[in-house]
Design an enzyme around this catalytic site. Sequence first.
Site, short mmCIF file in Angstrom:
data_model
loop_
_atom_site.label_atom_id
_atom_site.label_comp_id
_atom_site.label_asym_id
_atom_site.label_seq_id
_atom_site.Cartn_x
_atom_site.Cartn_y
_atom_site.Cartn_z
N ARG A 91 111.84 58.27 51.47
CA ARG A 91 111.24 59.66 51.54
C ARG A 91 111.00 60.20 50.23
NH1 ARG A 91 110.17 57.63 55.98
NH2 ARG A 91 111.42 58.00 57.76
N ASP B 250 116.13 63.56 57.51
CA ASP B 250 114.74 63.28 56.71
C ASP B 250 114.09 64.61 56.52
OD1 ASP B 250 114.67 60.63 56.52
OD2 ASP B 250 113.66 60.15 58.20
N ASP C 286 106.68 61.76 67.29
CA ASP C 286 106.72 62.91 66.77
C ASP C 286 105.33 63.48 66.17
OD1 ASP C 286 109.36 63.22 67.31
OD2 ASP C 286 109.86 62.21 65.73
N SER D 126 114.33 55.34 68.73
CA SER D 126 113.75 55.77 67.47
C SER D 126 113.81 55.00 66.32
CB SER D 126 114.75 57.25 67.20
OG SER D 126 114.13 57.64 66.03
#
Length: 406
Positions: A96, A125, A16, A177
């Site tokens: 995160r 996320d 990404d 992923s």
Amino acid sequence: MKQYKKVLLAYSGGLDTSIIIPWLKENYGCEVVAASADVGQGTELDGLEEKALKTGASKLYVLDLVDEFVEDYVFPTLQAGAVYEDGYLLGTSFARPIIGKKLVEIAQKEGCDAICHGCTGKGNDQVRFELAIRAHAPDMPIIAPWREWHIKSREEEIDYAEAHNVPLKIDRATNYSKDKNLWHLSHEGLDLEDPAQEPQYEKPGFLEMGVSPLQAPDKPAYVTIHFEKGVPTAVDGKPMKGSDIVRTLNQLGGANGVGLIDIMENRLVGMKSRGVYETPGGTILYFAHKQLEMLCLDKETAHYKALVAHKFADLVYNGQWYTPLRQALSAFVTETQKTVTGDVKLKLYKGNIIPAGTTSPYSLYSEELATFGEDQIYDQKDSAGFIHLFGLPITVQAKLKQNWEE
């Protein structure tokens, strides 16, 4: 599109974010500063600076966050006993908040007028990053290409990368992923999108932090973990900092097939998602911490703490780390951990964790009280009065029911 002069990109070097650098420059005409957070993903950071610069970034920050991540985010969650939906040990979730906080610091230092992330519009996320950013820079614009561009799949992302000469470490056949840090590794996508398919644990290259229980040694391994106020501080009598404890237990747990889960979790955005998680060291620590709490916490505190743990897990999973409620729950958890000190010995065998002895100077267990043998401090006749009073509401209800039936 609103135009920006300089954008800070949360850059992992994965699929990404690799294509986002040229995409930002094409669509916003902006300078792109990349920032990568080292939260223990190891070799994934190798060659990252060269790759970022070659694909158009003006510079790359690599932030060493490992110790702060473990001490300020992982261990408070461990102390809380927070587990999302009875299985997920929150490995991606609690990484995160610290990354979002550091992104704001770099963006402000660089004079960036926006922050960009590579999260999809289907995932959790995007929420976690954006809430963390807003908690520290509420007016900072956020760019989320997955909510803007024409790309619809990971296959189209690979097409874009190939067209723009962006080097990738994956191919179309191994395009899981993944998210990795010191605490865990997640796997999603490909065959895992079919709940009927068994994960290929024994397939070479699938697992990265350990082996399948079927491939683990036939001989059990023992380990003793010492805790101080709910925080692990030593392994087998050797004092270590938090990150080294996780590394040590990752190696030991992984070698013995510990810490594999296959779950169908409920995402924050409303859909179900199937994931395979490797959390060898974390699974050992959660198990050991629970064993010690069973010895050191009184019944009412332990039972209420379980309720708090459930809510704590939801807050972490939903990206609400920087909220008054999470801080208040952490204050409660810290209070409960004052006596959670001691040693827990465990036996690891083919994916199983077996208790092998727990000791604590704050143990609430009394062998004299609990013994089946003769004791001098418990009069068993006292239990009759206790049962009479404890069962009084049941007795009254039964007599009333008899009268009603008559």
